[in-house]
Design an enzyme around this catalytic site. Sequence first.
Site, PDB file in Angstrom:
ATOM      1  N   HIS A 112      22.180  26.446 -23.113  1.00 52.23           N
ATOM      2  CA  HIS A 112      21.567  25.352 -22.108  1.00 52.23           C
ATOM      3  C   HIS A 112      21.650  23.860 -22.488  1.00 52.23           C
ATOM      4  O   HIS A 112      21.880  23.044 -21.950  1.00 52.23           O
ATOM      5  CB  HIS A 112      20.221  25.933 -22.185  1.00 52.23           C
ATOM      6  CG  HIS A 112      19.155  24.878 -21.223  1.00 52.23           C
ATOM      7  ND1 HIS A 112      18.615  25.764 -20.017  1.00 52.23           N
ATOM      8  CD2 HIS A 112      18.762  23.647 -21.241  1.00 52.23           C
ATOM      9  CE1 HIS A 112      17.937  24.592 -19.540  1.00 52.23           C
ATOM     10  NE2 HIS A 112      18.071  23.566 -20.253  1.00 52.23           N
ATOM     11  N   GLU A 113      21.454  23.675 -23.893  1.00 54.38           N
ATOM     12  CA  GLU A 113      21.365  22.444 -24.411  1.00 54.38           C
ATOM     13  C   GLU A 113      22.816  21.803 -24.233  1.00 54.38           C
ATOM     14  O   GLU A 113      22.859  20.317 -24.280  1.00 54.38           O
ATOM     15  CB  GLU A 113      20.671  22.357 -25.799  1.00 54.38           C
ATOM     16  CG  GLU A 113      19.244  22.612 -25.761  1.00 54.38           C
ATOM     17  CD  GLU A 113      18.374  22.040 -24.836  1.00 54.38           C
ATOM     18  OE1 GLU A 113      18.604  20.974 -24.470  1.00 54.38           O
ATOM     19  OE2 GLU A 113      17.658  22.946 -24.270  1.00 54.38           O
ATOM     20  N   LEU A 120      12.920  21.033 -19.529  1.00 55.90           N
ATOM     21  CA  LEU A 120      11.719  20.155 -19.362  1.00 55.90           C
ATOM     22  C   LEU A 120      12.371  18.784 -18.385  1.00 55.90           C
ATOM     23  O   LEU A 120      11.308  17.799 -18.155  1.00 55.90           O
ATOM     24  CB  LEU A 120      11.611  19.498 -20.818  1.00 55.90           C
ATOM     25  CG  LEU A 120      11.244  20.614 -21.850  1.00 55.90           C
ATOM     26  CD1 LEU A 120      11.266  20.035 -23.279  1.00 55.90           C
ATOM     27  CD2 LEU A 120       9.761  20.906 -21.604  1.00 55.90           C
ATOM     28  N   GLY A 166      14.030  23.517 -26.452  1.00 55.92           N
ATOM     29  CA  GLY A 166      15.131  22.854 -26.766  1.00 55.92           C
ATOM     30  C   GLY A 166      15.277  21.416 -26.017  1.00 55.92           C
ATOM     31  O   GLY A 166      14.475  21.431 -24.986  1.00 55.92           O
ATOM     32  N   GLN A 215      18.170  13.765 -22.034  1.00 53.92           N
ATOM     33  CA  GLN A 215      16.775  14.125 -21.829  1.00 53.92           C
ATOM     34  C   GLN A 215      15.792  13.076 -22.268  1.00 53.92           C
ATOM     35  O   GLN A 215      14.780  12.921 -21.543  1.00 53.92           O
ATOM     36  CB  GLN A 215      16.388  15.456 -21.921  1.00 53.92           C
ATOM     37  CG  GLN A 215      17.029  16.595 -21.304  1.00 53.92           C
ATOM     38  CD  GLN A 215      16.792  18.133 -21.638  1.00 53.92           C
ATOM     39  OE1 GLN A 215      16.827  18.556 -22.739  1.00 53.92           O
ATOM     40  NE2 GLN A 215      15.762  18.349 -20.787  1.00 53.92           N
ATOM     41  N   HIS A 248      23.807  20.272 -21.430  1.00 50.77           N
ATOM     42  CA  HIS A 248      23.372  19.007 -21.168  1.00 50.77           C
ATOM     43  C   HIS A 248      24.247  17.923 -21.365  1.00 50.77           C
ATOM     44  O   HIS A 248      24.264  16.755 -20.867  1.00 50.77           O
ATOM     45  CB  HIS A 248      21.695  18.858 -21.713  1.00 50.77           C
ATOM     46  CG  HIS A 248      20.704  19.311 -21.082  1.00 50.77           C
ATOM     47  ND1 HIS A 248      20.306  18.845 -19.844  1.00 50.77           N
ATOM     48  CD2 HIS A 248      19.854  20.226 -21.375  1.00 50.77           C
ATOM     49  CE1 HIS A 248      19.230  19.444 -19.316  1.00 50.77           C
ATOM     50  NE2 HIS A 248      18.974  20.295 -20.271  1.00 50.77           N
TER      51      HIS A 248
END
Length: 151
Positions: free
Chosen positions: A129-130, A88, A45, A50, A133
């Site tokens: 998780h995404e 990442l 993802g 990011q 962000h």
Amino acid sequence: MIREIVQVGDPVLREICKPVERFDGELSALLDDMKETLRDAEGAGLAAPQIGVPVRAVVVDVEEGYFEFVNPVFVWQKGEQTGSEGCLSVRGKAGNVCRPSKVKILFRDRKGDRYSIVARDFFARAICHELDHLDGILYTDKATGVRDAED
Ligand code: ZN
């Protein structure tokens, strides 16, 4: 276009991202870049901040398929699961995070059409998780035992 993935310490990763308001060519180009960057990095993802763009858009690439979620919001979250995560933007590390085991989200696609989806297990973990962000939260804020990843 493959974009550079921002690393932890960059303030853009701590921003509260803005909702997408225009479903136009600029959004499509952003999502295309996110997809290409995610595939290149072989991740599960990627969120727009990011790659340095603080807007509410994420892409997820899991067993269930490849998904683009614009302005995603949780409808509900159920159960819990604890498992290993990496990011990442936090290269070379992994840590255990407790997440819901099943979630439902509402979102828009790149054209602005509204959808909902129910996800479970790893797919639910990737979504959580995404979406974190988009609120400036990294998994390392929630993880226990952050360690050097094995590969
Ligand atoms: Zn991440």
